[in-house]
Design a protein around this motif. Sequence first.
Motif, PDB file in Angstrom:
ATOM      1  N   ILE A  12       1.142  -7.805   2.942  1.00 50.14           N
ATOM      2  CA  ILE A  12       0.115  -8.801   3.275  1.00 50.14           C
ATOM      3  C   ILE A  12      -0.778  -8.287   4.396  1.00 50.14           C
ATOM      4  CG2 ILE A  12      -0.270 -11.105   4.242  1.00 50.14           C
ATOM      5  CD1 ILE A  12       2.302 -11.988   2.832  1.00 50.14           C
ATOM      6  N   LYS A  13      -0.154  -7.678   5.409  1.00 50.12           N
ATOM      7  CA  LYS A  13      -0.903  -7.140   6.538  1.00 50.12           C
ATOM      8  C   LYS A  13      -1.866  -6.046   6.095  1.00 50.12           C
ATOM      9  CE  LYS A  13      -0.148  -5.334  11.208  1.00 50.12           C
ATOM     10  NZ  LYS A  13       0.882  -4.906  12.203  1.00 50.12           N
ATOM     11  N   GLU A  14      -1.388  -5.144   5.241  1.00 54.15           N
ATOM     12  CA  GLU A  14      -2.234  -4.061   4.734  1.00 54.15           C
ATOM     13  C   GLU A  14      -3.383  -4.598   3.897  1.00 54.15           C
ATOM     14  OE1 GLU A  14       0.384  -1.487   2.632  1.00 54.15           O
ATOM     15  OE2 GLU A  14       1.106  -0.449   4.438  1.00 54.15           O
ATOM     16  N   ASP A  15      -3.098  -5.624   3.094  1.00 54.78           N
ATOM     17  CA  ASP A  15      -4.140  -6.214   2.256  1.00 54.78           C
ATOM     18  C   ASP A  15      -5.237  -6.844   3.108  1.00 54.78           C
ATOM     19  OD1 ASP A  15      -4.987  -7.201  -0.541  1.00 54.78           O
ATOM     20  OD2 ASP A  15      -4.942  -9.052   0.627  1.00 54.78           O
ATOM     21  N   ILE A  16      -4.837  -7.514   4.203  1.00 53.18           N
ATOM     22  CA  ILE A  16      -5.817  -8.149   5.088  1.00 53.18           C
ATOM     23  C   ILE A  16      -6.704  -7.101   5.750  1.00 53.18           C
ATOM     24  CG2 ILE A  16      -6.089  -9.463   7.228  1.00 53.18           C
ATOM     25  CD1 ILE A  16      -3.601 -11.057   6.406  1.00 53.18           C
ATOM     26  N   TYR A  23     -12.302 -11.122   3.691  1.00 53.68           N
ATOM     27  CA  TYR A  23     -11.672 -12.244   4.394  1.00 53.68           C
ATOM     28  C   TYR A  23     -12.639 -12.853   5.404  1.00 53.68           C
ATOM     29  CZ  TYR A  23      -6.962 -11.612   2.509  1.00 53.68           C
ATOM     30  OH  TYR A  23      -5.869 -11.568   1.674  1.00 53.68           O
ATOM     31  N   PHE A  24     -13.389 -12.003   6.070  1.00 52.93           N
ATOM     32  CA  PHE A  24     -14.363 -12.487   7.062  1.00 52.93           C
ATOM     33  C   PHE A  24     -15.422 -13.349   6.378  1.00 52.93           C
ATOM     34  CE2 PHE A  24     -18.438 -11.978   9.296  1.00 52.93           C
ATOM     35  CZ  PHE A  24     -18.092 -12.483  10.542  1.00 52.93           C
ATOM     36  N   ILE A 148      -7.346 -16.858   0.041  1.00 55.60           N
ATOM     37  CA  ILE A 148      -6.782 -15.682  -0.642  1.00 55.60           C
ATOM     38  C   ILE A 148      -7.341 -15.565  -2.056  1.00 55.60           C
ATOM     39  CG2 ILE A 148      -4.657 -14.696  -1.611  1.00 55.60           C
ATOM     40  CD1 ILE A 148      -3.210 -15.852   0.860  1.00 55.60           C
ATOM     41  N   LEU A 149      -7.450 -16.702  -2.741  1.00 54.70           N
ATOM     42  CA  LEU A 149      -8.003 -16.691  -4.094  1.00 54.70           C
ATOM     43  C   LEU A 149      -9.477 -16.303  -4.079  1.00 54.70           C
ATOM     44  CD1 LEU A 149      -7.326 -17.115  -7.023  1.00 54.70           C
ATOM     45  CD2 LEU A 149      -7.739 -19.562  -6.763  1.00 54.70           C
ATOM     46  N   GLY A 150     -10.196 -16.749  -3.061  1.00 57.46           N
ATOM     47  CA  GLY A 150     -11.593 -16.355  -2.917  1.00 57.46           C
ATOM     48  C   GLY A 150     -11.742 -14.861  -2.692  1.00 57.46           C
ATOM     49  N   VAL A 151     -10.876 -14.305  -1.843  1.00 61.98           N
ATOM     50  CA  VAL A 151     -10.890 -12.866  -1.581  1.00 61.98           C
ATOM     51  C   VAL A 151     -10.525 -12.091  -2.838  1.00 61.98           C
ATOM     52  CG1 VAL A 151      -9.735 -11.000  -0.319  1.00 61.98           C
ATOM     53  CG2 VAL A 151     -10.428 -13.079   0.887  1.00 61.98           C
ATOM     54  N   SER A 152      -9.562 -12.609  -3.602  1.00 58.62           N
ATOM     55  CA  SER A 152      -9.173 -11.955  -4.859  1.00 58.62           C
ATOM     56  C   SER A 152     -10.353 -11.894  -5.828  1.00 58.62           C
ATOM     57  CB  SER A 152      -8.003 -12.711  -5.499  1.00 58.62           C
ATOM     58  OG  SER A 152      -7.631 -12.123  -6.731  1.00 58.62           O
TER      59      SER A 152
END
Length: 209
Positions: A12-16, A23-24, A148-152
């Motif tokens: 999760i950390k790496e994905d962020i 995400y921003f 998260i879904l928006g970022v996906s």
Amino acid sequence: MQKKKSEIYIAIKEDIFKNAKSYFIVIMIFTIGVFLGVMFINQTENKGEIEKYINTYVDETKTLENGDYLGELTKDIKSNITLVILLWFAGTTIIGIPIVLGIILFRGFCLGYTIASCVYVLGRMKGIIFIIITIFLQNIIFIPALMILGVSSIKLYMSIIKDRRKENIKISILKHSIVSLVIMLALILSSIIKIEISYRLIVNLIKYF
């Protein structure tokens, strides 16, 4: 088990970090929505409608004591599943990204509007308590899941733009679909928290509002 949790946390950390820009963007869109919702309440002249909106909600909540919790839970789960399907579908099309961001903006607006309305009608102290009981608990899961879904969706869009090969598109859509499924499960949990915890707390505490 501890090792598995550690691996999930690292992933999760790496994905962020890897998708920090996405995400921003999503967080900013949501924050702007919240700000617009608060500003709408502050600028509107028809305060009576705001009071009617909150008082009606409070009155309806008072009737939940002997209400159909299962029916409310089913309705809320269906609503969240519909939302995920809509976001998934919009995210799989290039032209659907504005729709995804628009939904996130609208959800932020609704949250800001509701928070500002509660504080305006119930006062600062009661309003904050009411917000924590009715809004905060379920949104601990709902808001991050939505983001998260928006970022996906953005990741899928960027992946297709960079590589239009069918194999890449299929893999990217599959990854987005898996994320959407996980988010759907998270939102079902959010519905359970909303109905089984928040609503039951409201029923016991609503007499103080």
